[in-house]
Design a protein around this motif. Structure first.
Motif, PDB file in Angstrom:
ATOM      1  N   GLN A  20       0.833  -1.209   0.000  1.00  0.00           N
ATOM      2  CA  GLN A  20       0.000   0.000   0.000  1.00  0.00           C
ATOM      3  C   GLN A  20       0.864   1.254   0.000  1.00  0.00           C
ATOM      4  O   GLN A  20       0.534   2.240  -0.676  1.00  0.00           O
ATOM      5  CB  GLN A  20      -0.961  -0.006   1.202  1.00  0.00           C
ATOM      6  CG  GLN A  20      -2.055  -1.060   1.085  1.00  0.00           C
ATOM      7  CD  GLN A  20      -2.870  -0.929  -0.200  1.00  0.00           C
ATOM      8  OE1 GLN A  20      -3.219   0.169  -0.623  1.00  0.00           O
ATOM      9  NE2 GLN A  20      -3.136  -2.058  -0.844  1.00  0.00           N
ATOM     10  N   LEU A  23       1.945   2.142  -3.463  1.00  0.00           N
ATOM     11  CA  LEU A  23       0.866   2.708  -4.280  1.00  0.00           C
ATOM     12  C   LEU A  23       0.580   4.165  -3.880  1.00  0.00           C
ATOM     13  O   LEU A  23       0.336   5.017  -4.734  1.00  0.00           O
ATOM     14  CB  LEU A  23      -0.408   1.853  -4.143  1.00  0.00           C
ATOM     15  CG  LEU A  23      -0.282   0.428  -4.713  1.00  0.00           C
ATOM     16  CD1 LEU A  23      -1.484  -0.429  -4.326  1.00  0.00           C
ATOM     17  CD2 LEU A  23      -0.123   0.466  -6.233  1.00  0.00           C
ATOM     18  N   HIS A 209      -6.198  -0.178  -1.966  1.00  0.00           N
ATOM     19  CA  HIS A 209      -5.623   1.140  -2.241  1.00  0.00           C
ATOM     20  C   HIS A 209      -6.696   2.218  -2.401  1.00  0.00           C
ATOM     21  O   HIS A 209      -6.535   3.348  -1.937  1.00  0.00           O
ATOM     22  CB  HIS A 209      -4.737   1.114  -3.484  1.00  0.00           C
ATOM     23  CG  HIS A 209      -4.267   2.479  -3.890  1.00  0.00           C
ATOM     24  ND1 HIS A 209      -3.419   3.219  -3.095  1.00  0.00           N
ATOM     25  CD2 HIS A 209      -4.558   3.258  -4.957  1.00  0.00           C
ATOM     26  CE1 HIS A 209      -3.202   4.393  -3.670  1.00  0.00           C
ATOM     27  NE2 HIS A 209      -3.877   4.440  -4.799  1.00  0.00           N
ATOM     28  N   TRP A 213      -6.545   5.466  -0.213  1.00  0.00           N
ATOM     29  CA  TRP A 213      -6.387   6.785  -0.833  1.00  0.00           C
ATOM     30  C   TRP A 213      -7.536   7.710  -0.458  1.00  0.00           C
ATOM     31  O   TRP A 213      -7.323   8.894  -0.142  1.00  0.00           O
ATOM     32  CB  TRP A 213      -6.255   6.653  -2.356  1.00  0.00           C
ATOM     33  CG  TRP A 213      -5.973   7.975  -2.981  1.00  0.00           C
ATOM     34  CD1 TRP A 213      -6.795   8.705  -3.778  1.00  0.00           C
ATOM     35  CD2 TRP A 213      -4.775   8.760  -2.807  1.00  0.00           C
ATOM     36  NE1 TRP A 213      -6.188   9.891  -4.131  1.00  0.00           N
ATOM     37  CE2 TRP A 213      -4.957   9.949  -3.540  1.00  0.00           C
ATOM     38  CE3 TRP A 213      -3.587   8.564  -2.094  1.00  0.00           C
ATOM     39  CZ2 TRP A 213      -3.982  10.948  -3.580  1.00  0.00           C
ATOM     40  CZ3 TRP A 213      -2.624   9.558  -2.135  1.00  0.00           C
ATOM     41  CH2 TRP A 213      -2.824  10.735  -2.877  1.00  0.00           C
TER      42      TRP A 213
END
Ligand code: ADP
Ligand code: ZN
Length: 223
Positions: A20, A23, A209, A213
């Motif tokens: 993670q 990303l 993700h 995010w």
């Protein structure tokens, strides 16, 4: 000065913090700082730190707080942390969290958000025992998710894939025990400070993700 993004990833070993983190830093101009990677690099380079840390790492134990605090806080002073950072694997104990809080306080900063990734224990053990790491680019791949097959080389850079020594079953069990005892209390530490974001991490990396995010954007928006 624009507010910094001082982010922490929490959660047990194998929950997907490293994946993670990679990303997230593709979209946010802060460095991914993994104390585990720093220690593995120190070992590969044969430094004094690497030799000291190696014994603890192979046993699934934590490196002493005073050692890792010095390493981590020094790293956070580098120029690339001017806009913040994404910490992965630090802090891992209450004294480490307190040392970080104090060091940030001295420069008028605080942790923006602590993102706690959660998954079931069986899922974690399966992931750890079937993951392989690239010796060259350090990327992580899963046999289980079919990203690689036994005997493959790194799909990204062609490097050699290996299994970490601490990804053997007995060491995995010890790492999880250490996590429960020493690291899980950080969840309450950051919850008490209103900084905790909890995310289920049992789906595929890109699904997780999206959740990570969205919560980072929300935390950064409300600074
Ligand atoms: P994990 O997959 O267990 O999260 P890491 O790559 O983050 O693994 O760390 C590997 C090992 O490095 C740990 O088991 C521990 O021995 C050492 N280590 C990394 N970060 C810390 C820390 N913040 N405090 C103490 N030891 C650490
Ligand atoms: Zn590679």
């Amino acid at each position: 000065m624009a507010p910094r993004a001082n982010l922490i990833l929490l959660g047990p070993p194998g929950v997907g913090k490293g994946t993670q983190a990679e990303l997230v830093v593709q979209r946010l101009a802060v460095p991914h700082i993994s104390t585990g990677d720093m220690l593995r690099e120190a070992r590969a380079a044969g430094t004094e730190l690497g030799q000291l840390a190696g014994q603890y790492m192979d046993a699934g134990e934590l490196v002493p707080d005073e050692v890792i605090v010095r390493v981590a806080l020094e790293r956070l002073q580098a120029d690339d942390c001017a806009e913040g950072f994404l910490l992965d694997g630090f802090p891992r104990t209450l004294p480490q969290a307190e040392a970080l809080e104090q060091a940030l306080g001295q420069i008028g900063q605080e942790v923006t958000a602590a993102i706690d990734l959660e998954a079931d224990r069986e899922e974690i053990v399966a992931r750890l025992s079937e993951r392989r790491v690239c010796r060259d680019c350090q990327r992580i791949f899963s046999l289980r998710r079919g990203e690689i097959k036994e005997g493959d080389r790194c799909p990204e850079c062609g490097g050699e894939l290996y299994q970490r020594r601490d990804d053997q079953p007995e060491v995995i069990r010890e790492r999880l025990r250490v996590y429960e005892e020493l690291t899980a209390p950080l969840i309450a530490f950051y919850r008490d400070r209103g900084k905790l974001l909890t995310i289920r991490s049992d789906g595929p990396p890109d699904e997780v993700h999206k959740l990570v995010w969205a919560s980072i954007e929300e935390a950064l928006g409300s600074r």
